[in-house]
Design an enzyme around this catalytic site. Sequence first.
Site, PDB file in Angstrom:
ATOM      1  CB  CYS A 195     -28.992 -66.417 -24.682  1.00 39.80           C
ATOM      2  SG  CYS A 195     -27.283 -66.988 -24.774  1.00 39.80           S
ATOM      3  CG  HIS A 253     -29.993 -69.011 -20.981  1.00 36.34           C
ATOM      4  ND1 HIS A 253     -30.862 -69.105 -22.050  1.00 36.34           N
ATOM      5  CD2 HIS A 253     -28.753 -69.218 -21.473  1.00 36.34           C
ATOM      6  CE1 HIS A 253     -30.170 -69.375 -23.148  1.00 36.34           C
ATOM      7  NE2 HIS A 253     -28.887 -69.442 -22.824  1.00 36.34           N
ATOM      8  CD  GLU A 303     -34.025 -68.869 -20.250  1.00 30.86           C
ATOM      9  OE1 GLU A 303     -33.845 -67.653 -20.004  1.00 30.86           O
ATOM     10  OE2 GLU A 303     -33.464 -69.471 -21.192  1.00 30.86           O
TER      11      GLU A 303
HETATM   12  N1  GLN Z   1     -25.555 -69.236 -30.195  1.00 28.96           N
HETATM   13  C1  GLN Z   1     -25.245 -68.187 -29.275  1.00 28.96           C
HETATM   14  C2  GLN Z   1     -23.899 -68.387 -28.602  1.00 28.96           C
HETATM   15  O1  GLN Z   1     -23.398 -69.460 -28.557  1.00 28.96           O
HETATM   16  C3  GLN Z   1     -26.339 -68.010 -28.235  1.00 28.96           C
HETATM   17  C4  GLN Z   1     -26.447 -69.173 -27.308  1.00 28.96           C
HETATM   18  C5  GLN Z   1     -27.761 -69.241 -26.587  1.00 28.96           C
HETATM   19  O2  GLN Z   1     -28.757 -68.618 -26.984  1.00 28.96           O
HETATM   20  N2  GLN Z   1     -27.815 -70.021 -25.542  1.00 28.96           N
HETATM   21  O3  GLN Z   1     -23.316 -67.463 -28.097  1.00 28.96           O
END
Ligand code: GLN
Length: 550
Positions: free
Chosen positions: A392, A523, A525
Amino acid sequence: MASKKRARKYIFVVGGVISGVGKGVTVSSIGKILQSRGLKVTAIKIDPYVNVDAGTMNPTEHGETFVLADGYETDQDMGNYERFLDVTLTRDNYMTTGRIYQSVIEKERNLEYKGRCVQVVPHIPLEIISRIKGAAEKADADVTVIEIGGTVGEYENILFLEAARMMHIENHDDILFVIVTYLPVPSKVGEMKTKPTQHAVRALNTAGIQPDFIIARSELPLDKKRKEKIAVFCNMRADDVISAPDVESIYDVPVNFEKDRLGDSILKKLNLRPKTTDLVDWRAFVDRTKKTKGDVNIAVVGKYFDTGDFVISDSYISVIEAIKYSAYAVGKKPKLTWLSAVDFEKDPKKLQQLKKYDGIIVPGGFGSRGVEGLISTIRYAREHQIPYLGLCYGMQLMVIEYARNVLGLKGANTAEIDAHAPHVVIDIMPDQKALLAKKDYGGSMRLGSYTAHLKPGSIVAGAYGAATASERHRHRYEVNPEYIEQIEKGGLVFSGKSADGRLMEFAELPKKAHPFFAGTQAHPEFQAHPLNPHPLFTAFMKVAAKAKGK
Ligand code: GLN
């Protein structure tokens, strides 16, 4: 197929004495041993706070926000349930005080109470009960294990205990109560003390509930004398006081519970016929965690590690567990180090430390703190050919690093940090802009499962062994479409895209440029399970394991 009408069973798990001694793992483990006996099991987490969901809480204070496939933002315990039970849970399996009140108030506004006076009691407990039963029904569960957050004796969870008590009055045969307590061994006294457990059970009694089992957590196993003492004072059989000493790994807990024949005792009390346990796969996994030799050294470089004088790994619990499963899957023992990105900003010389790792992971995150340290970390991994996996934010920052240091786009950044940067290579998603303008922050990100189409022949297509990948998301920003062509021309490949081709879901460097340099907007994970390691983590780990001894 419609299920036969059968009595659904419920097991409530509450905590006493102190928090943080393993209620979530107890729920997961009880669920696992009942599942291993052929029952259909689901689990529910009740969090007593007023937040409607866990999405608005700071991870350094509350730990990771676990995202469900349907996009609901929940507590990290839900991750444990999914991992232990190898199931996909839904928003029906999670509730908070805020959520309960919100829906009672909505119903009242819609005249669903037909003009009656709506009261805290009974309407709040009735709403809780209807949600618990609804979740059990939806999962078609034989047994539903419910964790009531907090500890007994505090104001916050009293209405949840009241709901449990009301369910028990209605039906004694199908409901059990388990209290997880803590027995301290004060160093000056040198003896295990049972008094706090006695008080906790008394507090539970005050709420009208008598436990069927006590899970007695302590540094050490409980001796017979203490079991008997607790039994007398707490009005129960000594056999129902289960010794739960500290163990090396949470995955040992179901096996330990079965040593005490907890499965048999639960089934007996619920009038279910004991079936023989089948923890074969689970035991094989636990064995692997003990017998695997040969380390793989992975650094997780993040921004949510420090809280006061303590370093916590709870903020990245799913990432950490995913690493472990894939390390064991490739026959290595995971050695994990968490490094704080802020340290690298304070002292860039420290980046040299990264040399000693076989692989580096930058997980998700929000905001500007530590970001320059993370970007330097990614640069180091790219330039020193260290296997890298970005999750992410870890992928977004990988794009920024590449734009700055390879394409020469000076000052490239994400709009999250600087919307007026000379090159906004990561930008806000258009639909998110309107939400932020309205200050509509709660549950409003791009959340839950989406399918990406993978580029044939890419590292990620190879990892998944498929043309598509469905992963969970939680973000507001994306790779800016205006820079995609330029970035790809410069050598970074977008190897997975959303179904409409608009959102960049995976990025990587070709194998000839780097042994493993890949990131995903998702994500992964959240879908890694001990008996089902995640293919992307495993692909990364295979390369990291080979890097060993380079
Ligand atoms: N801050 C970033 C976004 O909002 C990544 C979010 C995250 O890592 N879950 O796109």
